[in-house]
Design an enzyme around this catalytic site. Structure first.
Site, short mmCIF file in Angstrom:
data_model
loop_
_atom_site.label_atom_id
_atom_site.label_comp_id
_atom_site.label_asym_id
_atom_site.label_seq_id
_atom_site.Cartn_x
_atom_site.Cartn_y
_atom_site.Cartn_z
N GLN A 193 0.96 -0.96 0.00
CA GLN A 193 -0.36 0.38 0.04
C GLN A 193 0.66 1.82 0.65
O GLN A 193 0.33 2.72 -0.09
CB GLN A 193 -1.02 0.10 1.19
CG GLN A 193 -2.05 -0.94 0.92
CD GLN A 193 -2.89 -1.04 2.52
OE1 GLN A 193 -3.16 -1.91 3.15
NE2 GLN A 193 -3.73 0.67 2.50
N ARG A 196 -9.52 -0.28 7.31
CA ARG A 196 -10.40 0.76 6.75
C ARG A 196 -10.60 2.26 7.86
O ARG A 196 -11.75 2.50 7.77
CB ARG A 196 -11.30 0.01 6.13
CG ARG A 196 -12.73 0.77 5.50
CD ARG A 196 -13.44 -0.45 4.44
NE ARG A 196 -13.54 0.57 3.64
CZ ARG A 196 -14.52 0.32 2.23
NH1 ARG A 196 -14.50 -1.12 2.08
NH2 ARG A 196 -14.65 0.85 1.46
N CYS A 197 -9.69 2.28 8.04
CA CYS A 197 -9.30 3.29 8.70
C CYS A 197 -8.49 4.66 8.77
O CYS A 197 -7.60 3.97 8.72
CB CYS A 197 -10.55 4.42 10.76
SG CYS A 197 -9.24 2.83 11.58
N GLU A 221 -13.09 5.38 4.08
CA GLU A 221 -13.80 4.65 5.27
C GLU A 221 -14.36 5.15 5.72
O GLU A 221 -15.03 4.81 7.30
CB GLU A 221 -11.40 5.04 5.70
CG GLU A 221 -10.25 4.50 5.11
CD GLU A 221 -9.49 4.68 5.37
OE1 GLU A 221 -8.80 5.39 5.65
OE2 GLU A 221 -8.20 3.82 5.07
#
Lengths: 164, 809
Positions: free
Chosen positions: B240, B387-388, B763
């Site tokens: 990522q 996802r945040c 997110e």
């Protein structure tokens, strides 16, 4: 390691003959041996469905099938249902309705949906959700996948009517 | 001429710029099975690597015998820590300032830890080879509870003790105990405690935000290829943050950075799992250097769930003080954070608990204090942002539960309690008590819109009737109304306070306009399904007036892309999106000079209009961006260099603060514990909207991951440190069958400091969704005395709650 055996399978209309250990998993036969990399490996335990292919007319998770079990079968993968010039209605519909994000589940999702629409040409939302429950998507939340399959079903049914 | 007859509206539409639901350019290859994921890569002579992993959570390694394994056909080598030690690679730095064993160095600290690395001809030889490696373990006492770890005599990390047995400071200051990692504080302790001591009302709650895992459908993996002829290492992988990986590989391997090329091909979802550096990467690089051949390492699902990048695992205690009327006066949040055997959290350096200090939420709370203690246990390392943005899910869950608990204490409606405490529109930019400056917001408008859309009062009336019916024996189903108003903090971040391993968290975009009016733009980020190739082209189309369809977006190759910190924490649009707009504006500035020259007027006498520069006051005199692009390459223009290229490195002045209002309506069968989501309404305000179709898709996906976490997804351990949820049989990933249809909505409050006003959205639905699903479950039981139960609310736990409340008769 065990002795290699002779196997013959037909993948996307092409006959393939080779020697392999019986323990070789069908997903590896496809991906490693035959370089058909559309089907993916997500879990190796039959849960996620990323490896879904059609074997003798049935949706099968190829990560938990030995090549020995697939001997003599006819297999269709995502590579076998459309071409760049003539996409399958499901391929068109997934693009049109944002039915995918990272794309990793998509080949399994579409090949499963193609089978579902053969089994139930005009499925309800409930039938789609139930019929697709063996394929996991981590990105879309399924809403647009359902929409894509509904759209493809409508398209295929109207094309069929026009042909009749 | 076509341009003369085309209306301005048509010209705008033709660009497919910002605001339109442009179809994704990525989808052609994905729908045809032609994606290029790392496991699809096959190189000549490529070998495989895989790990011998520890079955024990805490054990000393007495001996590793590789002799039998080396005799297995196809096994070429077995690496252990002893082989890596001379290279200084048996340990590696973590993103959190700790260090982590690459291969077990004398002991193991969690089940599944990497003990030895087999280098083999193919995957099957790997399985055979791993089985033949004999490891003698001597079991040690296991600590899986952080509170017990802080009291235990058992030392997990002897390597962090001084020679005299004392405990030196860690990367984040003093350590209180040999299993303690750090204490991190924000806000004012004494004033907060004073407010709480003197408040009319104080609500207190202890909650555990369980350990879970991002579990992207594609696991982590890489292919390392050392080209010994040219001295160049190429590393493909599920990264990522490819540039950060390049720098880390250079720092730990000693290979000069220009000789390392990191490539992130298509990535099958990330959700935070693929931010960190893992032993598999290091071992694969070493194996390639040793063998001179490419080496591939791909996790299987069990490896993935057990070893790479867990999320959450926060034990939180909160106290919230308010007046009798419900005006909140102070919040105290105390966290014990279970980090596992190594502190490998992926947070900006100065934030060992991430942005947990956003835990005052969307409310105007004058006084607050947060303290977080990080603790070592015998669990896998990680602590990533699933996802945040860094720990924001934990923060939002905390405050959105505390609000509910306070509402119960005050006997108030939770929607009204939120409303009277929201930060008001006119208070922005708002300085929060725990340090952040919220850039913009209009919470009341969003909240009112949401409550109206779901007919909130009607729902409450229906719920009250349901409770009556339940008590009268007419139904066995309860109804829960889950509310959440969340504020995210994303777009890390300003270099002045955000870095990872010392690398400032700016991001970048480089644009090259081709002579025929098409373009390529490269960014420092990397899509994992977000559709960057589609949306960044839309930003550029609007900025430079060339059609999005004529702009290629490329990411993930460090030899070609400008340096950037990658994609996680919803930072792509806030940071790289800003860089894209800024680079586009540089292109436009040069185009303006070229246009003025071609039109034979002064630079200031032309103005940009959609896809062209026109003479001010004479719109019929213009040069299109196509014509300007060509001129840039074929005309000698005095004082202007040929070509049309630009690069921007964007250091954001602040974070962005997307927000949203969610309502979940749930029916719960008291006898089976099965919750059915009847309705889910999600209003998101992510500022300027680039592609509504993609935003909606992100919301659907984020909510579904939230549903998973709230209703069943968990990495659970037994007392021996065995992972109980290591396969998808036990680790809950929702299928199409469990997931509802979502209603999406929006308001638009642009970020005042972002060049295009965008805030990021990927997110938000996860951050807001988890407390919303949880609140719905808890709300259903509120009339029967429930204040709080811990997630995940699986059928068994819901049934148990009903049972404990005496609802089974």
């Amino acid at each position: 390691m065990s002795k290699k055996q002779h196997y013959k399978i037909t993948v996307n209309g092409k006959e393939e003959e080779f020697l392999a250990e019986p323990r070789e998993l069908l997903i590896h036969t496809l991906r490693e041996r035959l370089k058909i990399t559309g089907p993916h490996i997500g879990c190796e335990t039959s849960h996620c469905g990323a490896c879904t292919v059609t074997v003798n007319g049935k949706s099968v998770k190829s990560c938990t099938v030995f090549v020995a079990q697939a001997d003599g079968t006819e297999i269709t993968t995502i590579e076998g249902i459309g071409s760049p010039d003539a996409l399958h209605p499901l391929q068109e519909a997934f693009k049109e309705h944002h039915g995918l994000q990272c794309g990793f589940c998509t080949p399994g999702m579409i090949i499963r949906a193609s089978k579902l629409l053969e089994e139930i040409p005009n499925p309800s939302e409930e039938e789609i959700r139930f019929g697709m429950a063996g394929n996991i998507c981590r990105c879309t939340g399924y809403q647009n996948i359902v929409k894509s399959i509904q759209a493809a079903a409508a398209e295929m049914n109207s094309a069929k009517e026009a042909a009749e | 001429m076509k341009d003369e007859v085309e209306s301005r509206e048509d010209r705008v539409a033709g660009l497919k710029g910002m605001g339109c639901s442009r179809k994704r350019v990525e989808d052609a290859r994905f729908t045809q099975g032609k994606g290029n994921y790392v496991d699809d890569l096959k190189l000549d002579g490529m070998l495989f690597g895989d790990f011998v992993r520890s079955p024990y959570a805490h054990a000393r390694i007495v001996n590793i015998d590789t002799e039998a394994a080396l005799k297995v056909p196809g096994v070429l080598a077995v690496l252990t820590a002893k082989d890596l030690e001379p290279l200084g690679l048996h340990w590696m730095p973590t993103l959190a300032g700790d260090k982590q064993m690459v291969l077990a160095d004398g002991k193991v600290l969690f089940q599944g830890q990497e003990v030895a690395y087999v280098v083999v001809q193919d995957r099957y030889a790997a399985a055979d080879g791993i089985e033949a490696v004999e490891v003698d373990y001597e079991e040690l006492p296991v600590l899986v509870n952080p509170f017990e770890a802080l009291k235990s005599d058992v030392v997990l990390r002897e390597d962090l003790l001084a020679e005299d047995g004392s405990i030196p400071d860690g990367a984040h200051g003093p350590r209180k105990h040999h299993n303690h990692i750090f204490t991190w504080e924000a806000g004012d302790k004494d004033p907060t405690l004073e407010v709480i001591d003197n408040a009319d009302v104080v609500a207190e709650e202890t909650m555990y935000y369980h350990r879970t895992h991002p579990c992207p459908l594609e696991t982590c993996g890489c292919v390392a290829s050392m080209d010994k002829v040219n001295g160049k290492l190429t590393l493909w992988g599920t990264f990522q943050a490819p540039h950060a990986i390049r720098t880390v590989v250079s720092l730990i391997s000693g290979i000069e950075e220009h000789n390392i090329r990191v490539i992130s091909p298509d990535i099958g979802g990330g959700f935070g799992n693929k931010v960190g550096a893992y032993p598999g990467y290091v071992c694969s690089v070493v194996a390639s250097i040793v063998t001179g051949k490419p080496v591939k390492w791909i996790e299987d699902r069990m490896d993935n769930l057990m070893t790479t990048a867990f999320a959450r695992d926060y034990h939180m205690t909160g106290r919230i003080a308010a007046t009798k009327e419900g005006k909140i006066t102070g919040v105290h949040c105390s966290v014990t954070a279970d980090h596992g055997g190594f502190d490998a959290c992926a947070d900006p350096t100065k934030f060992p608990a991430g942005f947990m200090n956003i835990c005052t939420g969307s409310y105007d709370i004058p006084t607050a204090y947060l303290e977080v203690d990080g603790v070592y246990t015998n669990k896998a390392p990680g602590g990533v942002s699933y996802r945040c943005s860094f720990r924001v899910t934990e923060a939002v869950y905390f405050i959105e539960r505390m609000i509910e608990v306070l509402a119960i204490k005050l006997n108030m409606d939770a929607a009204e309690l939120r409303r009277i405490n929201f930060i008001k529109k006119e208070q922005f930019p708002y300085q929060a008590a725990l340090g952040w400056e919220y850039d913009s917001g209009d919470y009341h408008t969003a909240w009112d819109k949401a409550l109206k859309a779901v007919d909130y009062d009607g729902l409450r009336a229906e719920q009250a009737q349901r409770v009556e019916d339940f008590k009268a024996g007419k139904t066995r189903k309860l109804m829960g109304i889950g509310l959440t108003f969340f504020t995210e903090i994303v777009g890390a971040g300003p270099v002045k306070n955000c870095d990872i391993l010392g690398l400032g968290m700016f991001d970048s975009c480089e644009i090259r306009i081709h002579p025929t009016g098409s373009a390529i733009a490269r960014l420092g980020t990397i899509s994992q399904g977000q559709g960057h190739a589609t949306t960044f082209a839309q930003i550029l189309a609007s900025e430079i007036g060339l059609p999005a369809d004529s702009i290629t977006i490329e990411e993930g190759d460090t030899d070609t892309a400008p340096y950037g910190l990658g994609t996680y924490g919803s930072r792509s649009t806030p940071v790289a999106g800003a860089a894209t707009a800024m680079a586009g504006r540089k292109i436009r500035a040069k185009a303006q000079m070229i246009a003025a020259y071609l039109l034979e007027v002064h630079d200031d006498d032309v103005e940009f209009d959609v896809d062209r520069f026109a003479v001010k006051g004479a719109p019929e005199k213009f040069k299109t961006m196509n014509e300007i692009a060509f001129a840039a390459y074929n005309q000698a223009i005095p004082g202007i260099e040929p070509g049309l290229e630009a690069v921007s490195y964007y250091d954001p002045p602040n974070m962005t603060y997307p927000f949203g209002a969610y309502v979940c309506v749930m029916d719960i069968d008291v006898d089976t514990g099965v919750p059915v989501i009847r309705r889910f309404y999600a209003l998101d305000d992510c500022g300027t909207r680039i592609n509504p179709m993609i935003i909606e898709g992100q919301v659907h996906g984020g909510l579904t991951e939230a549903l998973a976490v709230a209703l069943g997804q968990e990495i659970a351990y037994d007392d021996m440190g065995n992972v109980k949820t290591g396969t998808l049989m036990d680790f809950f990933l929702p299928t199409a069958w469990e997931v509802p249809n979502y209603e999406t909505d929006h308001t638009v409050t642009p970020s005042p400091h972002h060049p295009i006003g965008a805030k990021g959205v990927g997110e938000s639905p996860h951050v807001g969704g988890v407390p919303c699903f949880s609140n719905a479950v808890q709300d259903a039981f509120r009339p029967f005395g429930n204040t709080h139960t811990n997630m995940p609310h699986d059928h068994w736990r819901i049934w148990k709650t009903a049972n404990e409340l005496g609802l089974h008769g």
